[in-house]
Design an enzyme around this catalytic site. Structure first.
Site, PDB file in Angstrom:
ATOM      1  N   GLU A   1       0.516   7.063  -6.319  1.00 28.53           N
ATOM      2  CA  GLU A   1      -0.343   8.023  -6.305  1.00 28.53           C
ATOM      3  C   GLU A   1       0.012   9.319  -6.227  1.00 28.53           C
ATOM      4  O   GLU A   1      -0.149  10.290  -6.938  1.00 28.53           O
ATOM      5  CB  GLU A   1      -1.232   7.622  -5.111  1.00 28.53           C
TER       6      GLU A   1
ATOM      7  N   LYS B   1       0.794  -1.358  -0.077  1.00 27.45           N
ATOM      8  CA  LYS B   1      -0.134   0.094   0.100  1.00 27.45           C
ATOM      9  C   LYS B   1       1.058   1.205   0.015  1.00 27.45           C
ATOM     10  O   LYS B   1       0.602   2.363  -0.560  1.00 27.45           O
ATOM     11  CB  LYS B   1      -1.013  -0.093   1.133  1.00 27.45           C
TER      12      LYS B   1
HETATM   13  O1  LIG Z   1      -4.418   5.844   1.333  1.00 24.89           O
HETATM   14  C1  LIG Z   1      -5.037   6.889   0.676  1.00 24.89           C
HETATM   15  C2  LIG Z   1      -5.563   6.664  -0.707  1.00 24.89           C
HETATM   16  O2  LIG Z   1      -4.951   5.568  -1.508  1.00 24.89           O
HETATM   17  C3  LIG Z   1      -4.975   8.146   1.489  1.00 24.89           C
HETATM   18  O3  LIG Z   1      -6.060   8.818   1.044  1.00 24.89           O
HETATM   19  C4  LIG Z   1      -3.776   8.619   0.993  1.00 24.89           C
HETATM   20  O4  LIG Z   1      -2.508   7.958   1.693  1.00 24.89           O
HETATM   21  C5  LIG Z   1      -3.708  10.072   1.673  1.00 24.89           C
HETATM   22  O5  LIG Z   1      -2.156  10.121   1.695  1.00 24.89           O
HETATM   23  P1  LIG Z   1      -1.381  11.908   1.955  1.00 24.89           P
HETATM   24  O6  LIG Z   1      -2.092  12.356   2.948  1.00 24.89           O
HETATM   25  O7  LIG Z   1      -0.040  11.262   2.168  1.00 24.89           O
HETATM   26  O8  LIG Z   1      -1.367  12.261   0.640  1.00 24.89           O
END
Ligand SMILES: O=C(CO)[C@H](O)[C@H](O)COP(=O)(O)O
Length: 291
Positions: free
Chosen positions: A171, A164
């Site tokens: 992401e 993840k």
């Molecule tokens: O797990 C998530 C999506 O897959 C969370 O929304 C994401 O990790 C948000 O992380 P960050 O605050 O570091 O942008």
């Protein structure tokens, strides 16, 4: 199958709904009286038939204390699942601590956000095969329909959260590529219909993706993003991804740059760029802007 679910916020609440719709019996616990099914963790545990499976979906800062409390309430043969965005390195100590009492532990990376209730959640699971098999009906209820959306990432504690973490690092990079493209479109004199351009990419294009769909949605709601400040927080996963890249000497140009761009977004003024401006001024007499 019966499941105890701790934490009924944006993720946990929707997971309970999806699981119930799939025919599972979910008993939820949350500190918020409007959403909880029971009034305490001990009541939750009492209502579950052994061997119990309890899924924790609380903000990461409360995960450790929740596990501590659960370890005093659960017993031999029960299983604890952490579905939050915990750091992968926390999982082995937890698995050992619970394992000493005969309690199993699985770490699960869950992706799907607030859309998971209807679309399903991508699940990346870490831990022993026999626990994964025992909990499979729950995973089947949460995952999207069809072939994809579930992985037993590895038997080592932390494998699920590691997968993840990498997902979230990707992401960061994908979001930042869209963000930079958006800024260039927004700055250029050549184009004047950004929402239509974005929409044109949503079908048939190489960059079509859910993140692009969400950017389109955000622009429909606020065409110039005028209501949003250019400030982005982070909750750790991007940092851990880059830390791992450094530990293993893996080149990680894009994800590291997208993480640092978030840090830059939080500065009113940049001390580093002040230093660059000062040095240009020192060696070349180049003009500086005064604060
Ligand atoms: O797990 C998530 C999506 O897959 C969370 O929304 C994401 O990790 C948000 O992380 P960050 O605050 O570091 O942008």
């Amino acid at each position: 199958m019966q499941l105890g679910l701790i934490g009924l916020g944006r993720m946990g609440f929707n997971m309970r709904e999806r699981l119930r719709a799939a025919g599972h019996e979910v008993i939820g616990y949350d500190q918020h009286p409007d959403v909880t099914d029971v009034s305490s963790l001990s009541e939750l545990v009492e209502k579950l038939a052994a061997p119990r499976v309890v899924w924790i979906m609380v903000p990461v800062q409360f995960t450790e204390s929740t596990i501590d409390e659960l370890s005093g309430l659960l017993g031999e043969g029960d299983i604890v699942i952490d579905g939050g965005n915990s750091r992968f390195s926390n999982d082995k100590p937890r698995a050992d601590r619970l394992g000493a009492k005969g309690i199993g532990y699985l770490d699960v990376g869950v992706s799907g956000g607030v859309w998971g209730r209807t679309n399903g959640y991508a699940l990346m699971v870490g831990g022993p095969k026999q626990h994964v098999e025992h909990c499979m009906p729950i995973f089947e209820g949460l995952k999207p329909e069809g072939e994809f959306g579930f992985a037993h990432a590895g038997e080592m504690p932390g494998a699920g959260h590691y997968a993840k973490m990498v997902h979230n690092g990707i992401e960061y990079g994908m979001m930042h590529a869209f963000a930079e493209g958006y800024e260039l479109l927004e700055t250029s004199e050549y184009v004047d219909n950004i929402p239509e351009i974005i929409k044109s990419w949503r079908a048939g294009s190489v960059v079509q993706s859910w993140l692009l769909d969400l950017l389109d949605r955000a622009l429909d709601e606020d065409p110039d993003l005028a209501r949003i400040k250019g400030y982005a927080d982070d909750t750790g996963e991007g940092r851990w991804t880059v830390e791992e890249a450094i530990r293993l000497a893996v080149p990680m140009n894009v994800i590291a740059a997208s993480l640092f761009a978030r840090f830059a977004s939080r500065q009113e003024d940049s001390p580093a760029m002040k230093a660059v401006a000062a040095l240009r001024n020192q060696f070349g007499g180049h003009a500086v802007k005064k604060g």
